[in-house]
Design a protein around this motif. Structure first.
Motif, PDB file in Angstrom:
ATOM      1  N   MET A 100      95.623  28.307   6.909  1.00 12.11           N
ATOM      2  CA  MET A 100      95.936  26.907   7.169  1.00 12.11           C
ATOM      3  C   MET A 100      94.848  25.984   6.604  1.00 12.11           C
ATOM      4  N   VAL A 101      95.308  24.837   6.115  1.00 13.41           N
ATOM      5  CA  VAL A 101      94.386  23.790   5.663  1.00 13.41           C
ATOM      6  C   VAL A 101      94.603  22.572   6.537  1.00 13.41           C
ATOM      7  N   LYS A 102      93.509  21.971   7.015  1.00  8.90           N
ATOM      8  CA  LYS A 102      93.613  20.749   7.808  1.00  8.90           C
ATOM      9  C   LYS A 102      92.373  19.898   7.688  1.00  8.90           C
ATOM     10  N   PRO A 103      92.454  18.557   7.757  1.00 14.65           N
ATOM     11  CA  PRO A 103      93.685  17.786   7.662  1.00 14.65           C
ATOM     12  C   PRO A 103      94.470  18.136   6.388  1.00 14.65           C
ATOM     13  N   THR A 106      95.088  17.670  -0.283  1.00 12.34           N
ATOM     14  CA  THR A 106      96.100  18.390  -1.076  1.00 12.34           C
ATOM     15  C   THR A 106      95.444  19.183  -2.208  1.00 12.34           C
ATOM     16  N   ASP A 107      94.258  18.736  -2.661  1.00  9.81           N
ATOM     17  CA  ASP A 107      93.545  19.540  -3.674  1.00  9.81           C
ATOM     18  C   ASP A 107      93.182  20.911  -3.103  1.00  9.81           C
ATOM     19  N   ILE A 108      92.779  20.918  -1.836  1.00  6.21           N
ATOM     20  CA  ILE A 108      92.389  22.186  -1.196  1.00  6.21           C
ATOM     21  C   ILE A 108      93.631  23.069  -0.989  1.00  6.21           C
ATOM     22  N   PRO A 150     101.137  33.120   2.917  1.00  4.65           N
ATOM     23  CA  PRO A 150     101.674  31.783   3.128  1.00  4.65           C
ATOM     24  C   PRO A 150     100.558  30.798   3.487  1.00  4.65           C
ATOM     25  N   VAL A 151     100.697  29.591   2.987  1.00  5.15           N
ATOM     26  CA  VAL A 151      99.711  28.541   3.255  1.00  5.15           C
ATOM     27  C   VAL A 151     100.358  27.483   4.152  1.00  5.15           C
ATOM     28  N   ALA A 152      99.643  27.132   5.236  1.00  6.58           N
ATOM     29  CA  ALA A 152     100.149  26.105   6.152  1.00  6.58           C
ATOM     30  C   ALA A 152      99.291  24.850   6.008  1.00  6.58           C
ATOM     31  N   ALA A 153      99.923  23.697   6.085  1.00  9.80           N
ATOM     32  CA  ALA A 153      99.200  22.424   6.045  1.00  9.80           C
ATOM     33  C   ALA A 153      99.408  21.720   7.382  1.00  9.80           C
ATOM     34  N   TYR A 154      98.312  21.335   8.015  1.00  9.05           N
ATOM     35  CA  TYR A 154      98.389  20.678   9.334  1.00  9.05           C
ATOM     36  C   TYR A 154      98.144  19.183   9.156  1.00  9.05           C
ATOM     37  N   HIS A 155      99.235  18.426   9.227  1.00  6.65           N
ATOM     38  CA  HIS A 155      99.126  16.958   9.193  1.00  6.65           C
ATOM     39  C   HIS A 155      98.652  16.538  10.578  1.00  6.65           C
ATOM     40  N   SER A 189     104.159  19.821   0.326  1.00  6.76           N
ATOM     41  CA  SER A 189     104.968  20.875  -0.251  1.00  6.76           C
ATOM     42  C   SER A 189     104.653  21.025  -1.750  1.00  6.76           C
ATOM     43  N   ARG A 190     104.548  19.891  -2.447  1.00 14.08           N
ATOM     44  CA  ARG A 190     104.219  19.916  -3.876  1.00 14.08           C
ATOM     45  C   ARG A 190     102.861  20.561  -4.122  1.00 14.08           C
ATOM     46  N   ALA A 191     101.944  20.317  -3.207  1.00 19.36           N
ATOM     47  CA  ALA A 191     100.600  20.879  -3.369  1.00 19.36           C
ATOM     48  C   ALA A 191     100.602  22.395  -3.168  1.00 19.36           C
ATOM     49  N   GLY A 192     101.646  22.915  -2.487  1.00 19.45           N
ATOM     50  CA  GLY A 192     101.730  24.363  -2.312  1.00 19.45           C
ATOM     51  C   GLY A 192     101.873  24.821  -0.875  1.00 19.45           C
TER      52      GLY A 192
END
Ligand code: PBG
Length: 331
Positions: free
Chosen positions: A250-253, A258-260, A271-276, A307-310
């Protein structure tokens, strides 16, 4: 003067909503969303959180109704934040969290997938994510990992589907994986907070969880969370977590990083998760309240960027609205 013709080169594919829909490569799907849930011990009635609008801190009684409602919205994956009633010196009593997980899994069984956030900031008297030294100036790595391993084992025994360590100590993913496997919990997934930056944007969350750092000797989380100025450290931590056994990174924020997300995605098969996060969500809510953005469209634009960032998985406080908004999305 002679009239110059500028032939359409790219714009043909933007000229109708159907052709835009046809050529859209980013496909959002509510099935990729996780909704955070806050539940506080001893709370008499659901409590609002400044900035979080419709997202409330729920009680042990109200939470099942919330989950039921979210299932009707097509949301079945949750990230649980149990908030204990009191702070502890000993960091031994995780019964509220484990009872909560047990209740939810007994009630909803396979209909829901629950990840439990694994951190100590709601438990410690000083609000830091782990054990401090006597002077309260340093976070102690190994003693923190030892407590987290205990906590993770209890959550696994209570039936949690996934453990999501957010403390940011070193070595915790490997230690948790080893212990879970030894106890026979091989199927319990680990979603690591792999790149978690020391951020301004956790403010509303800390109100929700009573977890702001309080210690005079250590006033922020910079000695354990990633620096926004050092992306290489975040990426190295993410691949370290993967090597130690993390199943989801997971990446957060999210929106500011989005670069990260893109870099983590490029370096892993997981799988990569993004935490808004709460402050990012609250920023959109505040703009929408002032009439400066359309709420749904603004959230959709952020999710599209993630999503575009991955990002394969999106964690959002507005997840419950994802299915409806995505359906109505104008391409
Ligand atoms: C606990 C934790 C935090 C968040 C998730 N887990 C706060 C923090 O590190 O201070 C933030 C989530 C959000 O802001 O939505 N360590």
């Amino acid at each position: 003067m002679e009239k110059i013709e500028y032939p359409l080169t790219q714009r043909r594919l933007r000229t109708s909503s159907l052709v835009r829909e046809l050529t859209a490569s980013v496909k959002l799907n509510h099935k990729s969303f996780i909704l955070p849930l806050f539940v506080e011990e001893g709370l008499a009635a659901p409590r609002p959180v400044p900035g979080l609008g419709p997202v409330l801190v729920e009680t042990i009684h109200s939470i099942t109704g919330v989950v039921e409602k979210q299932l009707a919205n097509g949301i079945a994956k949750f990230l649980l934040f149990p908030v204990p009633a009191g702070k502890q010196e000993q960091l031994k009593d995780f019964s509220f969290a484990t009872n909560l997980v047990r209740t939810l899994k007994q009630t909803f069984s396979e209909r829901i997938w629950i990840a439990a956030d694994l951190c100590l900031c709601s438990y410690t008297t000083h609000g830091h994510c782990g054990v401090l030294d006597e002077e309260h100036t340093r976070l102690l790595n190994s003693p923190t990992v030892d407590v987290l391993v205990q906590y993770a084992s209890k959550l696994a025994a209570a039936g949690v589907d996934c453990i999501a360590p957010s403390d940011m100590t070193d070595g915790r993913i490997g230690a948790i994986r080893t212990r879970l496997d030894a106890l026979g919990f091989e199927e319990v997934t680990i979603m690591s907070y792999a790149a978690k930056f020391s951020s301004q944007f956790y403010g509303p969350f800390r109100d929700a969880c009573h977890s702001a750092p309080q210690s005079a000797g250590l006033q922020n989380r910079k000695t354990y969370q990633h620096s926004p100025l050092n992306p290489a450290d975040a990426l190295a931590s993410a691949s370290r977590d993967e090597r130690e056994g993390a199943d989801i990174l997971m990446v957060k924020p999210a929106a500011l990083y989005t670069d990260i997300i893109a870099s983590v995605k490029a370096s892993t098969e997981k799988p990569v998760a993004a935490y808004h996060v709460s402050g990012e969500y609250a920023a959109i809510e505040a703009l929408a309240e002032k009439g400066l953005v359309n709420r749904a469209a603004a959230h959709l634009e952020v999710w599209t960027a993630l999503s575009r960032a991955g990002a394969d998985i999106i964690i959002s406080y507005a997840a419950g609205e994802a299915r409806q908004w995505i359906k109505e999305m104008e391409y």
